[in-house]
Design an enzyme around this catalytic site. Structure first.
Site, short mmCIF file in Angstrom:
data_model
loop_
_atom_site.label_atom_id
_atom_site.label_comp_id
_atom_site.label_asym_id
_atom_site.label_seq_id
_atom_site.Cartn_x
_atom_site.Cartn_y
_atom_site.Cartn_z
N LEU A 146 5.05 -51.24 -9.21
CA LEU A 146 4.37 -52.02 -8.18
C LEU A 146 2.88 -51.68 -8.19
CD1 LEU A 146 4.94 -54.05 -5.85
CD2 LEU A 146 5.00 -52.06 -4.32
N TYR A 180 4.40 -46.40 -8.73
CA TYR A 180 3.36 -47.07 -7.94
C TYR A 180 2.06 -46.96 -8.72
CZ TYR A 180 0.73 -48.28 -3.66
OH TYR A 180 -0.07 -48.89 -2.71
N LYS A 181 1.34 -48.08 -8.80
CA LYS A 181 0.09 -48.14 -9.56
C LYS A 181 -1.05 -48.41 -8.59
CE LYS A 181 -2.06 -50.76 -13.37
NZ LYS A 181 -1.93 -51.99 -14.19
N ALA A 182 -1.99 -47.47 -8.47
CA ALA A 182 -3.03 -47.53 -7.45
C ALA A 182 -4.42 -47.63 -8.05
CB ALA A 182 -2.95 -46.30 -6.56
#
Length: 283
Positions: A146, A180-182
């Site tokens: 995500l 999770y990709k931030a």
């Protein structure tokens, strides 16, 4: 049996993955550098990036319609983008033409969904979309990646990037994606201690391992940005432009990919091996 994040990681549990799922953005970049931007040119460039960078990466992200490298782990983009030519992505939807089970049969180990996070009246829809995405991946035996990207809402004059990045993690991280990709806080510039501190907030907020993207970070700032993010608890990176854009700036893209771009990816991989938190320590 569903894969674990080992399918996208190096043996030490860290990540240096290559993103090559850009669509209108890539077309714009090709045109800006005086290159052909027709479908054949886009296909050829994506194939060249895969040929030269995938063997060094822990994972490789591509959009539908393109052959993915057999190794490393193949991530398929599952987002339909709202984007005018020359402009940023302003919204996304689940791409209903991407069938997770078909993707798995074809060899994908994960799907990726970009979510544009704004303080507007669409926040609940975006949260429900993210939750549905994670469910679809789990049902199909695929990993979910995500990628929330915080943007100011129309008329929002007091937008603070770092606060928005943390807010997105607080809300969207609750759907528990596998990865999770931030965004990098402060776009990787400024006080390093403050960047690490914000990354530590993300680590404390998220129940999933997380990695950083490169969009919004100046290319030469990216190695430092990755190190700071990893010192704050990130498990590595999933990046595109910071790695392969030098190939757009030369008359011989293939040579640039085989030298300059591979060297950049090797540098990033060395940084994550040294500083990143292995994903199993984050679950």
């Amino acid at each position: 049996m569903s894969p674990t994040l080992d399918a996208l990681a190096y043996p030490d549990g860290t990540f240096a993955m290559v993103a090559m799922d850009q669509r209108e953005s890539l077309r714009t970049m090709l045109a800006e550098h005086g290159r052909p931007d027709d479908p054949d040119a886009i296909t050829a460039f994506k194939a060249a990036v895969a040929e030269h960078l995938a063997p060094l990466a822990s994972g490789f992200l591509i959009d539908k319609g393109y052959d993915a490298p057999r190794k490393p782990g193949w991530i398929l983009a599952a987002d339909a983008l709202t984007q005018e030519r020359g402009g940023p992505v302003t919204d996304t939807q689940l791409d209903e033409s991407v069938d997770p089970r078909v993707a798995r049969e074809a060899g994908a180990v994960a799907l990726k969904l970009l979510v544009i996070w704004k303080r507007d009246d669409q926040r609940e829809r975006r949260l429900e979309m993210a939750a549905e995405f994670v469910r679809r991946c789990a049902d199909a035996g695929l990993l979910s990646v995500l990628e929330p990207v915080a943007q100011p809402a129309p008329g929002e004059d007091d937008f603070a990037l770092d606060a928005a990045i943390v807010e997105a993690a607080e809300v969207l991280g609750a759907v528990r994606p596998d990865l999770y990709k931030a965004q990098v806080p402060s776009r990787g510039v400024g006080d390093p201690d403050e960047i690490v501190k914000t990354c530590e907030q993300l680590t404390a907020t998220l129940e999933s391992p997380w990695v950083v993207l490169s969009n919004g970070v100046a290319r030469d700032d990216f190695p430092r940005a990755v190190e700071l993010a990893c010192r704050g608890g990130a498990s590595g990176t999933l990046a595109g432009r910071a790695l392969w854009t030098p190939a757009l700036e030369t008359d011989d893209p293939t040579t640039a990919l085989a030298t300059t771009c591979r060297d950049r990816l090797s540098l990033i991989a060395d940084i994550v091996h040294q500083h990143a938190r292995p994903w199993r320590e984050a679950v």
